[in-house]
Enzyme design. Structure first.
Site, PDB file in Angstrom:
ATOM      1  N   ASP A   1      18.595 -12.206 -33.645  1.00  0.00           N
ATOM      2  CA  ASP A   1      18.781 -11.919 -35.059  1.00  0.00           C
ATOM      3  C   ASP A   1      17.852 -10.786 -35.511  1.00  0.00           C
ATOM      4  O   ASP A   1      16.692 -10.729 -35.108  1.00  0.00           O
ATOM      5  CB  ASP A   1      18.480 -13.196 -35.860  1.00  0.00           C
ATOM      6  CG  ASP A   1      18.797 -13.058 -37.333  1.00  0.00           C
ATOM      7  OD1 ASP A   1      19.976 -12.804 -37.651  1.00  0.00           O
ATOM      8  OD2 ASP A   1      17.869 -13.204 -38.152  1.00  0.00           O
TER       9      ASP A   1
ATOM     10  N   GLU B   1      13.684 -13.575 -14.372  1.00  0.00           N
ATOM     11  CA  GLU B   1      13.133 -14.592 -13.476  1.00  0.00           C
ATOM     12  C   GLU B   1      14.195 -15.621 -13.090  1.00  0.00           C
ATOM     13  O   GLU B   1      14.029 -16.355 -12.106  1.00  0.00           O
ATOM     14  CB  GLU B   1      11.964 -15.318 -14.144  1.00  0.00           C
ATOM     15  CG  GLU B   1      10.726 -14.445 -14.357  1.00  0.00           C
ATOM     16  CD  GLU B   1       9.654 -15.189 -15.145  1.00  0.00           C
ATOM     17  OE1 GLU B   1       9.818 -16.423 -15.345  1.00  0.00           O
ATOM     18  OE2 GLU B   1       8.689 -14.554 -15.573  1.00  0.00           O
TER      19      GLU B   1
END
Length: 562
Positions: free
Chosen positions: A217, A266
């Site tokens: 956002d 990751e």
């Protein structure tokens, strides 16, 4: 022209776990208005679980959930009180896990909203900041400043918030805090290492629960330079937005996103992210780069007039921007912040214009939403055509809940039932976004058209009965049936390959072809377009034949097989 079937099918495009997002159709769920499982009038997570088969039959590749976190709903859930929990009115973390499992079982990815610019004023950090007082570590997580004037009773600047009114709010001990949105949404201080670390914890929390990606956002507003003396409102308006503006689209925001990208990478597969960044076009590739968030919303078509040359320019520009960043473009016509495109396209031009980004169509609403000024049939016909055009483009397409039913904006909401802070902060000068957030109609009957067992939290109009899922599901001519056919066919046809424009001889008709022979023709005009060659019509938004494309209609076609 080749009439061969595409070399890339949904199995090759969507099954690559690292790149599924590049050509995905993503369905936005506004959770509080999707489905209410417990009858309290508010949509919830179990309500989503109850309707996953609707999403699967629609054929979407992913869902994006607007905020479902604990919130006092000062701004429809975008005032977050706890980033690592579910609002008790919407369910529990166990319910969330069940939803993810149900969607994943149907090969639907899950994207969640992250709101990093501000918290709720009910967040534990902000409550701690109020109690801790001036100069405390707790206040340094936010943007507190002393006031001006002899006694500090005037705000630090005369800036205006996005929802109207002052951008500063005074607390009991006399200090002021910055809120670019509602007063209940204090802005965070992203120079504070604790803020940065906590959001990494939040991103890891949801990634570990199986979330596939994040929508960020107001991604362009996190970092700020509040070095004094602070500029006035007029001075601020004169500062170029070139990467060094005090409040908007600063280059240093990408230091944050580089850390986020390292975290995303990751995971196997890497988590995805898309920026909600209302920035100049040449700034978009920074957010969409693989070193930053990886993808950024393209709002240009959402902001555009219904006009063929405008659409063509925007499509060409945004495909070039995507190529520059190495990302894929995003296409969107409606979301939870704007007047639904079926309504925008049915309004006279002077009432469909925008006074600010995302405000197209608000003039009609503010003037009372006069039905006599809205051509509903034409608006829906154009909306169907525009959606079919978008789905034929390379890149990902975002669709907003209810547009698959052809829903129009709900204009007639009494003042005492409105919820959007824009309405209250502007003292009614703008009615706000409630009209596109009215709960969905699932059945033609029932107290809330199947949304729940009782009244919905926003009033639904009687005409919702005609658009209910159970009505449209059995109607081959319905908008729902069109979306289902379009998404199924798109899965067969879509590739990463780009498009080539074809000459039409008319300014009001667009025609492009994909390398696999897939052709898309959209007639924006009032007169039918006669195709200059024989084509097999694969799909039509509204009654095309093998030789004629009616007004306000899009067709997908292919050269006939020999």
């Amino acid at each position: 022209m080749t009439d061969a079937l595409p070399a890339e099918t949904p199995e090759t495009l969507a099954s690559d776990p690292a790149t599924w997002w590049r050509q995905a159709v993503v369905y936005q769920i506004y959770p509080r208005s999707f489905a209410d499982a417990n009858g309290d009038g508010l949509g919830d997570i179990p309500g989503i679980v109850a309707h996953v088969d609707h999403l699967a039959s629609l054929g979407v590749d992913a869902v994006w959930l607007s905020p479902f976190y604990p919130s006092e709903l000062a701004d429809g859930g975008y005032d977050v009180a706890d980033y690592r929990d579910v609002d008790p009115r919407l369910g529990t973390l166990d319910d969330f896990d069940e939803m993810v499992a149900a969607l994943h079982a149907r090969d639907i990815k899950v994207v969640v909203d992250i709101v990093p610019n501000h918290t709720s004023d009910q967040h534990a950090w902000f409550q701690e900041a109020l109690a801790a007082g001036r100069g405390s570590a707790a206040r340094d997580r936010y943007l507190f400043r002393e006031g001006t004037g002899p006694d500090g009773s005037e705000p630090p600047t005369d800036w205006v918030a996005m929802f109207g009114g002052p951008a500063w709010h005074r607390v009991e001990d006399g200090q002021w805090y910055l809120h670019n949105f509602a007063p209940e949404q204090p802005d965070l201080n992203w120079d504070n290492p604790e803020v940065r670390e906590d959001f990494l914890t939040t991103l890891r929390f949801w990634s570990d629960r199986g979330v596939d990606g994040f929508r960020i956002d107001v991604a362009h507003m996190l970092t700020k330079d509040l070095t004094e003396p602070l500029p006035s409102r007029d001075e601020l308006a004169l500062i170029p937005i070139d990467g060094n503006h005090p409040l908007i689209d600063r280059d240093d925001v990408h230091e944050i996103y580089a850390d986020w990208r390292a975290l995303f990478n990751e995971y196997d597969p890497p988590r995805t992210a898309v920026a909600e960044a209302w920035v100049a076009s040449h700034r978009v590739p920074k957010y969409a780069s693989p070193e930053s968030l990886g993808q950024s919303f393209n709002f240009d078509l959402l902001e555009a007039d219904y006009d063929a040359p405008t659409f063509r320019r925007i499509i060409a520009d945004n495909l070039a921007l995507a190529a520059e960043s190495g990302s894929s473009s995003t296409w969107v016509l409606s979301n939870h912040d704007v007047v639904r495109h079926a309504t925008r396209y049915g309004l006279p031009a002077e009432l469909a214009t925008a006074s600010a980004p995302g405000r197209r169509g608000q003039a009609w609403l503010t003037a009372g939403g006069d039905e006599a000024l809205l051509d509903r049939a034409r608006g829906l016909r154009r909306a169907r055509a525009a959606t079919l055009l978008l789905l034929g483009l390379p890149g990902s397409t975002y669709i907003y809940q209810g547009e698959e039913l052809g829903l129009h904006e709900v204009a007639d909401i009494p003042a005492d039932q409105r919820q959007d802070p824009t309405f209250f902060r502007s003292e009614g000068a703008e009615v706000g976004r409630d009209g596109c957030r009215v709960p969905l109609p699932w059945t033609a009957e029932g107290p809330s058209f199947g949304f729940g067992s009782g009244p919905a939290h926003l009033p639904q109009p009687a005409w919702f009965a005609e658009c209910a899922v159970d009505v449209e599901a059995d109607d081959p001519a319905s908008t729902l049936s069109l979306y289902r056919r379009a998404l199924a066919l798109r899965h067969e046809l879509q590739t990463e390959e780009q498009l080539a424009w074809r000459h039409t001889g008319r300014d009001d008709v667009l025609w492009f072809q994909r390398p696999n022979g897939w052709q898309v023709v959209m007639n924006f005009g009032d007169e039918e377009f006669v195709l200059p060659e024989e084509l097999d019509i694969l799909l039509s938004s509204d009654g095309a034949t093998a030789s004629v494309v009616p007004a306000d209609t899009t067709v997908w076609a292919r050269a006939p097989l020999s």
